[in-house]
Design a protein around this motif. Sequence first.
Motif, PDB file in Angstrom:
ATOM      1  N   ASN A 191       0.809  -1.217   0.000  1.00  0.00           N
ATOM      2  CA  ASN A 191       0.000   0.000   0.000  1.00  0.00           C
ATOM      3  C   ASN A 191       0.845   1.271   0.000  1.00  0.00           C
ATOM      4  OD1 ASN A 191      -2.429  -1.512   0.169  1.00  0.00           O
ATOM      5  ND2 ASN A 191      -2.095  -1.757   2.376  1.00  0.00           N
ATOM      6  N   ASP A 192       2.159   1.097  -0.094  1.00  0.00           N
ATOM      7  CA  ASP A 192       3.078   2.229  -0.118  1.00  0.00           C
ATOM      8  C   ASP A 192       4.297   1.808  -0.914  1.00  0.00           C
ATOM      9  OD1 ASP A 192       4.337   4.671   0.417  1.00  0.00           O
ATOM     10  OD2 ASP A 192       3.646   4.709   2.510  1.00  0.00           O
ATOM     11  N   LYS A 193       5.287   2.662  -1.019  1.00  0.00           N
ATOM     12  CA  LYS A 193       6.430   2.385  -1.893  1.00  0.00           C
ATOM     13  C   LYS A 193       7.202   1.151  -1.439  1.00  0.00           C
ATOM     14  CE  LYS A 193       9.973   5.212   0.418  1.00  0.00           C
ATOM     15  NZ  LYS A 193      10.953   6.307   0.244  1.00  0.00           N
ATOM     16  N   VAL A 194       7.745   0.435  -2.410  1.00  0.00           N
ATOM     17  CA  VAL A 194       8.641  -0.683  -2.145  1.00  0.00           C
ATOM     18  C   VAL A 194      10.024  -0.114  -1.858  1.00  0.00           C
ATOM     19  CG1 VAL A 194       9.741  -2.731  -3.125  1.00  0.00           C
ATOM     20  CG2 VAL A 194       7.325  -2.270  -3.587  1.00  0.00           C
ATOM     21  N   THR A 195      10.611  -0.495  -0.727  1.00  0.00           N
ATOM     22  CA  THR A 195      11.914   0.049  -0.332  1.00  0.00           C
ATOM     23  C   THR A 195      13.075  -0.837  -0.772  1.00  0.00           C
ATOM     24  OG1 THR A 195      11.627  -0.982   1.847  1.00  0.00           O
ATOM     25  CG2 THR A 195      10.992   1.339   1.618  1.00  0.00           C
ATOM     26  N   CYS A 196      12.874  -2.155  -0.774  1.00  0.00           N
ATOM     27  CA  CYS A 196      13.945  -3.090  -1.150  1.00  0.00           C
ATOM     28  C   CYS A 196      13.345  -4.337  -1.787  1.00  0.00           C
ATOM     29  CB  CYS A 196      14.752  -3.544   0.074  1.00  0.00           C
ATOM     30  SG  CYS A 196      15.428  -2.242   1.108  1.00  0.00           S
ATOM     31  N   VAL A 197      14.140  -4.987  -2.634  1.00  0.00           N
ATOM     32  CA  VAL A 197      13.788  -6.317  -3.139  1.00  0.00           C
ATOM     33  C   VAL A 197      15.014  -7.217  -3.016  1.00  0.00           C
ATOM     34  CG1 VAL A 197      11.976  -5.575  -4.727  1.00  0.00           C
ATOM     35  CG2 VAL A 197      14.351  -5.702  -5.535  1.00  0.00           C
ATOM     36  N   ALA A 198      14.771  -8.514  -2.854  1.00  0.00           N
ATOM     37  CA  ALA A 198      15.851  -9.499  -2.783  1.00  0.00           C
ATOM     38  C   ALA A 198      15.313 -10.832  -3.271  1.00  0.00           C
ATOM     39  CB  ALA A 198      16.379  -9.624  -1.352  1.00  0.00           C
TER      40      ALA A 198
ATOM     41  N   ILE B  85      21.217 -17.028 -11.487  1.00  0.00           N
ATOM     42  CA  ILE B  85      21.559 -17.488 -12.828  1.00  0.00           C
ATOM     43  C   ILE B  85      21.715 -16.302 -13.766  1.00  0.00           C
ATOM     44  CG2 ILE B  85      20.823 -18.912 -14.785  1.00  0.00           C
ATOM     45  CD1 ILE B  85      19.211 -20.588 -12.889  1.00  0.00           C
ATOM     46  N   GLY B  86      20.900 -15.286 -13.529  1.00  0.00           N
ATOM     47  CA  GLY B  86      20.935 -14.116 -14.391  1.00  0.00           C
ATOM     48  C   GLY B  86      19.843 -14.105 -15.430  1.00  0.00           C
ATOM     49  N   ASP B  87      18.923 -15.072 -15.392  1.00  0.00           N
ATOM     50  CA  ASP B  87      17.846 -15.109 -16.379  1.00  0.00           C
ATOM     51  C   ASP B  87      16.546 -14.521 -15.844  1.00  0.00           C
ATOM     52  OD1 ASP B  87      17.178 -17.095 -14.586  1.00  0.00           O
ATOM     53  OD2 ASP B  87      16.804 -18.633 -16.098  1.00  0.00           O
ATOM     54  N   CYS B  88      16.582 -13.953 -14.651  1.00  0.00           N
ATOM     55  CA  CYS B  88      15.391 -13.347 -14.051  1.00  0.00           C
ATOM     56  C   CYS B  88      15.809 -12.091 -13.290  1.00  0.00           C
ATOM     57  CB  CYS B  88      14.708 -14.342 -13.115  1.00  0.00           C
ATOM     58  SG  CYS B  88      13.239 -13.704 -12.285  1.00  0.00           S
ATOM     59  N   ILE B  89      15.015 -11.033 -13.444  1.00  0.00           N
ATOM     60  CA  ILE B  89      15.234  -9.758 -12.770  1.00  0.00           C
ATOM     61  C   ILE B  89      13.979  -9.419 -11.969  1.00  0.00           C
ATOM     62  CG2 ILE B  89      15.437  -7.252 -13.150  1.00  0.00           C
ATOM     63  CD1 ILE B  89      17.071  -7.936 -15.683  1.00  0.00           C
ATOM     64  N   VAL B  90      14.170  -8.816 -10.805  1.00  0.00           N
ATOM     65  CA  VAL B  90      13.051  -8.283 -10.034  1.00  0.00           C
ATOM     66  C   VAL B  90      13.333  -6.810  -9.747  1.00  0.00           C
ATOM     67  CG1 VAL B  90      11.797  -8.354  -7.853  1.00  0.00           C
ATOM     68  CG2 VAL B  90      12.430 -10.478  -8.980  1.00  0.00           C
ATOM     69  N   SER B  91      12.309  -5.979  -9.914  1.00  0.00           N
ATOM     70  CA  SER B  91      12.436  -4.557  -9.594  1.00  0.00           C
ATOM     71  C   SER B  91      11.252  -4.118  -8.745  1.00  0.00           C
ATOM     72  CB  SER B  91      12.502  -3.717 -10.885  1.00  0.00           C
ATOM     73  OG  SER B  91      11.378  -3.964 -11.712  1.00  0.00           O
ATOM     74  N   GLY B  92      11.511  -3.151  -7.860  1.00  0.00           N
ATOM     75  CA  GLY B  92      10.466  -2.616  -6.990  1.00  0.00           C
ATOM     76  C   GLY B  92      10.334  -1.121  -7.189  1.00  0.00           C
ATOM     77  N   SER B  93       9.146  -0.596  -6.945  1.00  0.00           N
ATOM     78  CA  SER B  93       8.872   0.793  -7.316  1.00  0.00           C
ATOM     79  C   SER B  93       8.158   1.573  -6.227  1.00  0.00           C
ATOM     80  CB  SER B  93       8.024   0.816  -8.589  1.00  0.00           C
ATOM     81  OG  SER B  93       7.570   2.116  -8.900  1.00  0.00           O
ATOM     82  N   GLN B  94       8.255   2.883  -6.387  1.00  0.00           N
ATOM     83  CA  GLN B  94       7.521   3.831  -5.560  1.00  0.00           C
ATOM     84  C   GLN B  94       6.014   3.615  -5.709  1.00  0.00           C
ATOM     85  OE1 GLN B  94       9.690   6.360  -4.271  1.00  0.00           O
ATOM     86  NE2 GLN B  94       8.261   7.702  -3.221  1.00  0.00           N
ATOM     87  N   ASP B  95       5.587   3.001  -6.820  1.00  0.00           N
ATOM     88  CA  ASP B  95       4.153   2.773  -7.040  1.00  0.00           C
ATOM     89  C   ASP B  95       3.613   1.597  -6.225  1.00  0.00           C
ATOM     90  OD1 ASP B  95       4.947   0.450  -8.391  1.00  0.00           O
ATOM     91  OD2 ASP B  95       4.618   1.284 -10.390  1.00  0.00           O
ATOM     92  N   GLY B  96       4.464   0.940  -5.433  1.00  0.00           N
ATOM     93  CA  GLY B  96       4.021  -0.148  -4.572  1.00  0.00           C
ATOM     94  C   GLY B  96       4.059  -1.511  -5.229  1.00  0.00           C
ATOM     95  N   SER B  97       4.490  -1.588  -6.468  1.00  0.00           N
ATOM     96  CA  SER B  97       4.500  -2.854  -7.187  1.00  0.00           C
ATOM     97  C   SER B  97       5.913  -3.383  -7.380  1.00  0.00           C
ATOM     98  CB  SER B  97       3.835  -2.702  -8.559  1.00  0.00           C
ATOM     99  OG  SER B  97       4.691  -2.006  -9.447  1.00  0.00           O
ATOM    100  N   CYS B  98       6.003  -4.657  -7.693  1.00  0.00           N
ATOM    101  CA  CYS B  98       7.242  -5.288  -8.144  1.00  0.00           C
ATOM    102  C   CYS B  98       6.969  -5.929  -9.500  1.00  0.00           C
ATOM    103  CB  CYS B  98       7.698  -6.375  -7.170  1.00  0.00           C
ATOM    104  SG  CYS B  98       8.166  -5.771  -5.552  1.00  0.00           S
TER     105      CYS B  98
END
Length: 426
Positions: free
Chosen positions: A102-109, A409-422
């Motif tokens: 419900n708010d910005k994503v701060t970190c992903v791992a 492996i390097g075949d998948c990326i994850v990103s997180g955003s201020q919009d609350g989504s990944c």
Amino acid sequence: MSDNNRAKFLGYKKLKRFVVEYEPQGICLEYEQDKNEKTKELELPEINNETDLEKTTDDLSKCDKLITPSRKVDLRLILARIQVAKTNESKYAVFKEVKGHNDKVTCVAMTKNGDKMVSSSADKTCKIWDVKTGDELYTLDEHDEAVCCIALNKHGDKLATGSLDKTCKVWSTETGKCLHTLKGHKDTITCVAFNHSSSVLATGSHDNTCKLWNVQTGQEIHTLKDHTGPVVSVTFDLSGNHLITGSHDESLAVYEVKTGNRLHSLTGHQGAVCQVLLSVDGKYIVSAAKDNTCKLWDFSSTESIECIATMEIGSEITDVTFDPKGQHFAVALQDGSAKVYKTETQESVSELKGHEAEITQMVFNPQGDKLLTASKDKTVRLWNAQTGEAVQVLEGHADEVTSCTFNYIGDCIVSGSQDGSCIIWQ
């Protein structure tokens, strides 16, 4: 002879797990002998597109009796993943956009085997997701304020979360249960890190201290009080015997973990230190500060640590990272550019230009030839680290991108955003 009887005959319990490194290629066996946890490395041949995986699996299992028939299947899958990592050159596309914060994503791992991802948020929660399906597995909602920082241990079965509520919590990623709530800091927890064996956790705080904790019991081991400003970065050396801290008091410190004693105070920056990192080979420390400089320190001996180079960057530094071999490091800047340097010579290798706003985070791929950057311009970009050429622009977020990471492996990326989504990119 059954696997169990075979293991008993050898004097070992069942093989606990395979630990995989993709660059450089390597597989380590973790097992128990006489109630002691031990590790040994497989003598792994070079895996490439021409490798016969069935023959290699058979050869490796014949060379080491810990690899019982029932574990050969696991080994075959790991070798296949290493082969994909070696040869993968495909473009990335949106696989799944996951929403729930419900708010910005701060970190992903991501966990080391790539099956789970973790997102933390200013909405006071962390979420654990299934990478293959994009399904939410658990919501970790026991913090009272925003979650600022996260760290996964080596095996990916434990997660540490630091919060504005002055606590750190340790969670099981397998059950979503909180194992410990670590209390004692008097201000926001800014950084967390596990040692290599996952036995000790370090937390840094705006209260100017760093604390060391026993991961198994949740008990405090030491409080390190030498800094006079917020501790914003912590990292262990490979042995787990030493901890390196960076602080807004413009200094770094090196501690002996067993005693909590400060061994060295590293000074020279003329502004708040915002990040410290140790190269994978354990030879170099890089520090970034608000004085727009990076310093490289010789950490080959803990007896004497010297600054071997100071790089005047010319813009405020927002992130710094080593490649998987420690041969290069990259510096991200507030003006939206990034620079890559050779670690040994500090020679400039490439400059990355294209983002229209500040880079918030960056990371090398496991092969070390590509660099991934997240930016406030709402994009994630993939670059050739040697030439600085933009390989791909990943667009899909509706607001600033705060964080990004690769799987192992390097075949998948994850990103997180201020919009609350990944977004999961594959």
